[in-house]
Design a protein around this motif. Structure first.
Motif, PDB file in Angstrom:
ATOM      1  N   TYR A  52     -30.064  56.396  38.743  1.00 33.89           N
ATOM      2  CA  TYR A  52     -30.196  56.190  40.188  1.00 33.89           C
ATOM      3  C   TYR A  52     -31.627  55.810  40.566  1.00 33.89           C
ATOM      4  N   LEU A  93     -31.759  52.221  39.758  1.00 33.65           N
ATOM      5  CA  LEU A  93     -31.025  51.478  40.774  1.00 33.65           C
ATOM      6  C   LEU A  93     -31.853  51.329  42.041  1.00 33.65           C
ATOM      7  N   ALA A  94     -32.517  52.407  42.477  1.00 31.75           N
ATOM      8  CA  ALA A  94     -33.354  52.328  43.668  1.00 31.75           C
ATOM      9  C   ALA A  94     -34.515  51.359  43.460  1.00 31.75           C
ATOM     10  N   ALA A 129     -33.063  47.777  43.718  1.00 33.54           N
ATOM     11  CA  ALA A 129     -32.720  47.384  45.080  1.00 33.54           C
ATOM     12  C   ALA A 129     -33.970  47.161  45.925  1.00 33.54           C
ATOM     13  N   LEU A 130     -34.897  48.106  45.866  1.00 33.11           N
ATOM     14  CA  LEU A 130     -36.114  47.963  46.662  1.00 33.11           C
ATOM     15  C   LEU A 130     -36.978  46.811  46.143  1.00 33.11           C
ATOM     16  N   THR A 185     -28.401  42.669  48.660  1.00 31.59           N
ATOM     17  CA  THR A 185     -29.538  43.536  48.987  1.00 31.59           C
ATOM     18  C   THR A 185     -30.802  42.715  49.190  1.00 31.59           C
ATOM     19  N   LEU A 218     -29.402  47.542  54.066  1.00 28.53           N
ATOM     20  CA  LEU A 218     -30.001  48.062  52.841  1.00 28.53           C
ATOM     21  C   LEU A 218     -29.420  49.430  52.498  1.00 28.53           C
ATOM     22  N   THR A 219     -29.269  50.295  53.481  1.00 29.69           N
ATOM     23  CA  THR A 219     -28.696  51.622  53.241  1.00 29.69           C
ATOM     24  C   THR A 219     -27.265  51.522  52.725  1.00 29.69           C
ATOM     25  N   ASN A 222     -25.842  48.974  51.210  1.00 31.24           N
ATOM     26  CA  ASN A 222     -25.824  48.371  49.879  1.00 31.24           C
ATOM     27  C   ASN A 222     -26.214  49.371  48.798  1.00 31.24           C
ATOM     28  N   LEU A 223     -27.205  50.221  49.087  1.00 30.96           N
ATOM     29  CA  LEU A 223     -27.592  51.249  48.122  1.00 30.96           C
ATOM     30  C   LEU A 223     -26.435  52.209  47.834  1.00 30.96           C
ATOM     31  N   ALA A 227     -24.510  52.530  44.199  1.00 30.24           N
ATOM     32  CA  ALA A 227     -24.452  53.835  43.521  1.00 30.24           C
ATOM     33  C   ALA A 227     -23.006  54.245  43.250  1.00 30.24           C
TER      34      ALA A 227
END
Length: 320
Positions: A211, A214-215, A218-219, A265, A307-308, A310-311, A315
């Protein structure tokens, strides 16, 4: 067969006409800007063949032309002449909603040409280049939209050129930004930026935590898209640095889901940056908004909400 090169030649011809209009009005810097930009569209295929044959001076001259474009854009002399607002308002009131017909003709004609490309055959040969059917269809759709616009407005053909010149002069160097940014992804990938990102991520986040990876992915997509203005340019960098080595190979993420949601994203960054000039700056210029960043400010809530979401979706879906 209609090849993509023919569309490039048409764009080059339009830019040359715009340069000529400005030259006649003694607007030297603006004329030089559009004349230099017309060269790669008009002579790009010849420059490519010359370079492949070992003749490098045409490509070197084009490199000097790119430097000249940057200097001209930085000189602050690419400001357009004031157009007649009253004339445009009178025309808008007269035409009403019919003004949307030429604009809608572009996507509709593009879709029709792409879907019907297999049926567009003459003597057994396809009429649209199979290598780039979508881009060729888009260029042809723009020509169709021009004919529709003439039919709708009853304006002479010369007015189409003068109005095209006015719009390009209004946009100035912002019209060049999307083309330049589109090359950054391949340049960054070729220069090893993806490997540098992987090393940096490995040093600052726990790579054994999927995770956290993954973060970071994405960021990173949002950050690189904000910097480069284009999610397509950011995607190869982030996939090479984090997506493939850490998420797919190390943690078993589904590549198809990661790719599709990762691109989506990245578009959150497109909503946040003036570097995405064709989305965020060009509309403000064309609509003559007093705040050139008004479009970006209006998009901020959408960007962070998307963005939220998509995260959360990534996940939930990519590790299943």
């Amino acid at each position: 067969m209609l090849r993509l090169e023919a569309i490039y030649w048409l764009i080059g011809a339009l830019l040359a006409v715009v340069a000529w209009f400005n030259l006649r009005e003694r607007r030297w810097a603006v004329a030089a800007f559009w004349a230099v930009l017309a060269c790669p569209f008009g002579f790009g295929e010849w420059i490519q063949h010359a370079t492949a044959a070992g003749t490098h001076w045409p490509a070197q001259m084009m490199g000097l032309g790119v430097i000249a474009l940057g200097l001209l854009a930085a000189s602050g002399t690419l400001h357009p002449d004031a157009a007649s607002i009253d004339e445009r308002r009178d025309s808008a009131r007269r035409l009403g909603n019919r003004l949307f017909v030429p604009a809608l003709a572009i996507p509709l004609a593009t879709l029709a040409l792409v879907l019907g490309a297999r049926f567009l055959v003459w003597n057994g040969a396809p009429l649209l280049d199979k290598a780039q059917p979508t881009l060729v269809a888009l260029g042809l759709a723009c020509v169709i939209a021009l004919l529709v616009a003439r039919r709708t407005t009853r304006a002479p053909a010369t007015q189409a050129l003068s109005e095209g010149r006015r719009l390009l002069d209004t946009l100035g160097s912002a019209a060049l930004l999307p083309m330049v940014l589109a090359t950054l992804g391949s340049v960054f990938a070729a220069t090893g930026v993806g490997d540098a990102v992987a090393s940096l991520v490995g040093a600052v986040i726990p790579v054994d935590n999927r995770y956290a990876c993954l973060a970071a992915f994405a960021l990173g997509m949002v950050l690189f898209t904000t910097i480069m203005g284009n999610a397509f340019a950011a995607f190869p960098v982030m996939m090479a640095g984090i997506g493939l080595p850490l998420l797919v190979l190390k943690h078993g993420a589904a590549p198809a889901v990661l790719g599709s949601l990762g691109m989506l994203t990245g578009y959150c960054g497109t909503l946040l940056t003036p570097m995405a000039a064709n989305f965020n700056i060009v509309p403000a210029v064309l609509l003559e908004l007093p705040d050139e960043y008004a479009v970006i400010r209006a998009q901020l809530p959408t960007a962070f909400a998307l963005l939220t979401v998509n995260l959360l979706l990534m996940a939930w879906l990519i590790f299943r």
